[in-house]
Design an enzyme around this catalytic site. Structure first.
Site, short mmCIF file in Angstrom:
data_model
loop_
_atom_site.label_atom_id
_atom_site.label_comp_id
_atom_site.label_asym_id
_atom_site.label_seq_id
_atom_site.Cartn_x
_atom_site.Cartn_y
_atom_site.Cartn_z
N ASN A 108 -12.44 -1.28 -5.40
CA ASN A 108 -12.05 -1.75 -6.73
C ASN A 108 -13.24 -2.30 -7.49
O ASN A 108 -13.82 -3.30 -7.10
CB ASN A 108 -10.98 -2.83 -6.59
N TYR B 216 0.84 -1.20 0.00
CA TYR B 216 0.00 0.00 0.00
C TYR B 216 0.87 1.25 0.00
O TYR B 216 0.64 2.19 -0.77
CB TYR B 216 -0.92 -0.01 1.22
N GLU C 60 -0.52 -18.20 -7.83
CA GLU C 60 0.50 -17.49 -8.61
C GLU C 60 1.91 -17.81 -8.15
O GLU C 60 2.87 -17.19 -8.58
CB GLU C 60 0.25 -15.98 -8.54
N CYS D 234 -5.87 -6.53 -7.35
CA CYS D 234 -5.60 -5.92 -6.05
C CYS D 234 -5.21 -6.95 -5.01
O CYS D 234 -4.82 -6.58 -3.91
CB CYS D 234 -6.80 -5.10 -5.59
N HIS D 235 -5.28 -8.22 -5.35
CA HIS D 235 -4.81 -9.24 -4.39
C HIS D 235 -3.29 -9.23 -4.29
O HIS D 235 -2.73 -9.86 -3.41
CB HIS D 235 -5.31 -10.63 -4.80
#
Length: 102
Positions: free
Chosen positions: A45, A22, A80, A53-54
């Site tokens: 979002n 952030y 991921e 945004c994760h």
DNA sequence: GCCATGGCTAGTA
DNA sequence: GCCATGGCTAGTA
């Protein structure tokens, strides 16, 4: 004032398997103290599909929040290739992207 | 007046 | 663990 569109622009540059924070987003946009505001913007979002945004976590590598539930955030990040040690991103320093200031 | 943060300080072990 | 910070929204007048 920090613009939501700018935040989303930055987010779209974060590749799979990488994260940012952030505070780093806030700094990249020239508002070093607006980290919390960034969180608020992400909470709103409108399109999690194109704006990942994760991939935004806290400055110490802890998870942070997710509008759709933190569990889901973890799932996405693991998919991921990231891993979590004790509530923190493993190898956090290596997983962070460096953001340019425009 | 809330909050998807972060940096700094006290003070414990 | 405390509190400054910034953006937003509820809800009073």
């Amino acid at each position: 004032m920090i613009k939501a569109e700018d935040v989303y622009d930055v987010l779209r540059k974060i590749p799979e398997g990488k994260v940012t924070t952030y505070g780093d987003i806030a700094k990249a946009l020239g508002h070093p103290k607006a980290s919390r505001a960034v969180g608020r913007i992400l909470h709103a979002n409108p399109n999690p599909i194109i704006v990942p945004c994760h991939r935004v976590v806290m400055s110490d590598g802890k998870l942070g929040g997710y509008a759709d539930g933190v569990e889901k955030k973890v799932r996405l990040l693991k998919k991921e290739g990231l891993d979590f040690k004790n509530n923190k991103v493993e190898n956090f320093e290596k997983k962070k992207v460096v953001l340019k200031k425009n």
